[in-house]
Scaffold this active site. Structure first.
Site, short mmCIF file in Angstrom:
data_model
loop_
_atom_site.label_atom_id
_atom_site.label_comp_id
_atom_site.label_asym_id
_atom_site.label_seq_id
_atom_site.Cartn_x
_atom_site.Cartn_y
_atom_site.Cartn_z
N ASN A 333 0.87 -1.19 0.00
CA ASN A 333 0.00 0.00 0.00
C ASN A 333 0.90 1.23 0.00
OD1 ASN A 333 -2.37 -1.48 0.15
ND2 ASN A 333 -2.73 -1.11 2.31
N GLY A 382 -0.98 -16.25 1.77
CA GLY A 382 -2.26 -16.93 1.76
C GLY A 382 -3.06 -16.61 3.01
N HIS A 407 -0.75 -8.85 -4.53
CA HIS A 407 -0.30 -8.76 -3.13
C HIS A 407 -0.87 -9.86 -2.26
CE1 HIS A 407 -4.29 -7.56 -1.95
NE2 HIS A 407 -3.93 -7.19 -0.74
N GLY A 408 -1.82 -10.63 -2.78
CA GLY A 408 -2.46 -11.67 -1.98
C GLY A 408 -3.47 -12.41 -2.84
#
Length: 484
Positions: A333, A382, A407-408
């Protein structure tokens, strides 16, 4: 708006919405996903939010939605957009409340077999020594206001100076753990107050610390440079700038809202609150944001120091024997001024990455020397029962995503829906069946972060790899989880 009708498939895992489709769009929206992921994005406000971003002042080339994209606060999570550094805007809402939420991976000399016999003791020790959860207001390191200001200005350098970080920790952290131009004078007293006690704490929500096993290596040359091999135990830390960063975002959203008439800014969504990049307010926000970036890197470093302490205590081994070293630390971010190709010319732009990490290719000077020959490491965390991935930045990222990747996994289900569909007992039983040890402050957060509420992380990694944005290095699976 009927987004299904105007979202065109233009290639494998790639879709596009042209500016002609909606009044006010200045650039296209470019979406990287498969059909199922796109359908989910179209079912909430993800794509609508990306279209709104494409209407902002100074936006360039296109707005990117990555495979993990989902609805966020104004700006989609898993989104990237660049703004002309001279004539464009800076937007606190487009960075988010958790400034420099990010991921840090540590490697060890230990194997799962060695760790498994003491795993419950290790998770318990970490849980007892590293504060987690909303109710935990104190971190591993309590700071005076003057010490906090030093952290805000100097970042991880302050921790190295005070014995909490090594020289290698500095070298293997994005920006060496320090953003320039940070100015504590631009940070409110309330933000200061929230930051003095929280350094070295996990927080709540989707933040966690995981003990993992390297299940499979896909890029052996890169893995060797990173110091990992199959069967090794690693530690993944996912958290950000805590209450300090949240308060900075909140403060500057108010500043932006009070400046609309001054700069005659028209917004498609008030959550995209912004000011001109080089305005007095914009410069102040960037200085405060740099403080929060430095705090977040320092926060993850303080946790790292405590991880080393816990491993030493539980395994009665020296640092040299344990070999707990930083692989890399990266933010997801942020808003950074970078140089990118726009319409055939190199241009200074402000890259807003919200739920997106840098993924620069080999040779980029901002990559640590250790990795400059292979590309920038980046991570896909995860959720408890699911895998995590190590990826490596590649040249396609520069043209396709402004040097960025996922990012995920990205949320598939809201937190409210998670509680309607799952309960604590179900989640715990699932983790136990996978032989995963869990410690958490509350049952509430565990249900919200059940593996099923996220998209399939392997699919997300595959799309990034297929597109050549960031390619697979290794797949990690959890054996122990600590949550707020």
């Amino acid at each position: 708006m009927n987004l299904n009708e105007i979202t065109r498939k233009i290639g494998d895992f790639e879709y596009k919405i042209e500016p002609k489709e909606f009044s006010g769009m200045k650039v296209p929206v470019r979406i990287f996903a498969n059909d199922d992921l796109l359908a989910k994005m179209l079912s909430d406000r993800t794509i609508e939010q990306a279209i709104n971003v494409s209407k902002l002042q100074g936006v360039e080339k296109n707005v990117v939605v990555l495979p993990d994209g989902h609805q966020g606060y104004g700006f989609p999570v898993g989104g990237v957009a660049i703004m002309d550094a001279k004539d464009g805007i800076i937007s606190p809402g487009s960075v988010g409340y958790d400034i420099n939420c990010g991921v840090r991976l540590l490697r060890t000399n230990l194997t799962e077999k060695q760790v498994r016999v003491k795993l419950k003791y290790l998770v318990a020790d970490l849980f007892a020594s590293i504060p987690a959860g909303m109710s935990k207001t104190e971190g591993c390191i309590s700071l005076t206001k003057s010490q906090l200001d030093e952290v805000l200005v100097n970042g991880v350098n302050w921790l190295a100076k005070n014995g909490y970080a090594t020289k290698e920790d500095l070298e293997l952290c994005e920006e060496n753990g320090h953003m320039a131009d940070a100015d504590p004078e631009t940070v409110s007293e309330l933000a200061h107050k929230r930051g003095t006690s929280q350094l070295g704490s996990i927080g709540s929500g989707n933040h966690f610390l995981e003990i993992q096993r390297v299940e499979k290596i896909y890029d052996y040359a890169a893995a060797q440079i990173m110091g990992i091999k199959e069967g090794d135990v690693t530690v993944l830390i996912h958290c950000g700038s805590r209450g300090l960063g949240h308060q900075i975002c909140k403060d500057y959203l108010t500043v932006c809202e009070n400046s609309y008439h001054k700069y005659k800014i028209e917004l498609p969504d008030r959550q995209l609150a912004c000011v001109p990049n080089f305005s007095e307010e914009g410069i102040s926000y960037k200085k405060a944001m740099a403080c929060a970036m430095n705090y977040a890197w320092s926060n993850r470093q303080a946790i790292t120091n405590q991880v080393r302490e816990s491993f030493r205590s539980v395994f009665s081994q020296t640092d040299e024997d344990l070999g707990i070293k930083l692989v890399y630390d990266i933010a997801h971010n942020s808003a950074k001024t970078e140089e990118h190709q726009v319409n055939g010319n190199k241009k200074q732009v402000v890259v807003h990455r919200k739920g997106a990490t840098r993924a620069f290719p080999a040779g980029d000077p901002s990559i640590p020397p250790k990795y400059r020959g292979i590309g920038q490491p980046t991570f896909i965390p995860g959720s408890m029962g699911s895998a995590s991935w190590i990826l490596l930045g590649k040249p396609n990222s520069l043209e396709m995503t402004f040097g960025s990747t996922v990012h995920g996994a990205g949320r598939l289900m809201s937190r409210t829906a998670a509680h309607k569909n799952y309960n604590y007992k179900q989640v715990v039983e699932q983790l136990e069946s996978q032989n995963i040890v869990l410690k958490s402050q509350t049952r509430y957060d565990v249900v919200e972060e059940a593996p099923q509420v996220y998209k399939d992380v392997d699919t997300i990694a595959h799309i990034s790899d297929f597109l050549g944005i960031a390619t697979k290095v290794a797949r990690l699976v959890p054996i122990g989880v600590m949550k707020g």
